[in-house]
Design an enzyme around this catalytic site. Structure first.
Site, PDB file in Angstrom:
ATOM      1  N   ALA A  51      -5.138  -0.397  18.809  1.00 15.00           N
ATOM      2  CA  ALA A  51      -3.901   0.536  19.314  1.00 15.00           C
ATOM      3  C   ALA A  51      -3.222  -0.050  20.572  1.00 15.00           C
ATOM      4  CB  ALA A  51      -4.420   2.044  19.691  1.00 15.00           C
ATOM      5  N   GLU A  60       3.082   1.662  15.660  1.00 17.84           N
ATOM      6  CA  GLU A  60       2.136   2.779  15.924  1.00 17.84           C
ATOM      7  C   GLU A  60       0.912   2.204  15.583  1.00 17.84           C
ATOM      8  OE1 GLU A  60       3.226   5.582  17.269  1.00 17.84           O
ATOM      9  OE2 GLU A  60       5.280   4.846  17.390  1.00 17.84           O
ATOM     10  N   ASP A  61      -0.205   2.953  16.247  1.00 16.66           N
ATOM     11  CA  ASP A  61      -1.610   2.680  15.941  1.00 16.66           C
ATOM     12  C   ASP A  61      -1.870   2.912  14.413  1.00 16.66           C
ATOM     13  OD1 ASP A  61      -4.195   2.433  16.078  1.00 16.66           O
ATOM     14  OD2 ASP A  61      -4.686   4.450  16.705  1.00 16.66           O
ATOM     15  N   GLY A  62      -2.315   1.776  13.865  1.00 14.66           N
ATOM     16  CA  GLY A  62      -2.639   1.807  12.490  1.00 14.66           C
ATOM     17  C   GLY A  62      -1.506   1.312  11.707  1.00 14.66           C
ATOM     18  N   ALA A  63      -0.506   1.025  12.149  1.00 15.12           N
ATOM     19  CA  ALA A  63       0.559   0.474  11.195  1.00 15.12           C
ATOM     20  C   ALA A  63       0.674  -0.936  11.484  1.00 15.12           C
ATOM     21  CB  ALA A  63       1.854   1.128  11.725  1.00 15.12           C
TER      22      ALA A  63
END
Length: 247
Positions: A51, A60-63
């Site tokens: 993150a 964004e986190d996870g992207a």
């Protein structure tokens, strides 16, 4: 830069024989500059937070695309002379062999792998089988930290985390990480989990790393907490600058 068999063994050795009040503390660098700061402070190893890296790259986190994550890890590894473990989320859909190759190319000595997706928790048996594939492909060249997401997915019973931990350790995980486990259940987790246990600490909040070690943590990581603290400091400086002199 510390890579290869010597780096992995150096990293693995840091997890052995820890005193209860002396867990391994692994700050989470989000770029080369922050990695150099942590290494210069004397930390013997680092562990990237996905993150935090995502934020530094504008995602964004996870992207974060896989290529950008591996490139960021490689820059961090090149910047310091301590071992670096990489958070590579759920593995980006890569087959174990390719995932291991990408991690080794980046220079990581270990990896953090999650057991949930946007759809929820993965089946523990299927995830354990996948972890076993990663372990086999790595052949001892990576330290495998298996993250357990039960507590962040609404499954509060420590027994669920303990069951997953047993499956992942049997599959070859070197360490398990019941992320966001409540402090009150750490002794129960420690009693039920074989081998090293990673615990999440919140910078400036809650028990200290030493106190978490006394509750069962073998090692401490911070997720994106340190990056968010740094971002907040920059935000406060920006506000003062925008207000103008004397304001």
């Amino acid at each position: 830069m510390v890579t290869g068999p010597d780096g992995v063994e150096r990293f693995r050795a840091l997890h052995r024989g820890r005193a209860a009040n002396d867990p391994l503390v692994l700050p989470g660098p989000w770029d080369a500059a922050s990695a150099r700061v942590f290494a210069a402070a004397g930390f013997p190893a680092l562990a990237t937070p996905s993150a935090g890296v995502a934020a530094s790259l504008g995602y964004e986190d996870g992207a974060t695309p896989a290529d950008e994550m591996f490139a960021a890890v490689a820059r961090i590894v090149r910047a310091v002379d301590v071992p670096v473990s990489a958070d590579v989320e759920g593995g980006y859909g890569l087959a174990p062999k390719e995932l291991v190759e990408r991690l080794l190319e980046a220079g990581a000595v270990g990896c953090n792998l999650e057991d949930s997706t946007g759809a929820g928790l993965r089946d523990p048996a299927e995830h354990a089988e996948w972890l076993a594939g990663v372990r086999e492909a790595a052949g001892g060249r990576l330290f495998l930290n298996a993250r357990i997401d039960t507590f962040i997915r609404g499954v509060d019973a420590p027994e669920a985390a303990i069951e997953r931990a047993a499956a992942y350790v049997a599959a070859g995980a070197d360490c398990v990480y019941p992320i966001a486990a409540p402090v009150a259940v750490l002794p129960r987790l420690r009693a039920g989990i074989r081998g090293p246990m990673n615990v999440l600490a919140l910078p400036g909040q809650g028990p200290s790393p030493a106190e978490l070690g006394g509750l069962g943590a073998t090692r401490i990581t911070f997720g994106p907490g340190l990056q968010r603290q740094a971002e907040q400091a920059v935000r406060e400086h920006a506000r003062r600058l925008a207000a103008g002199p004397g304001r």
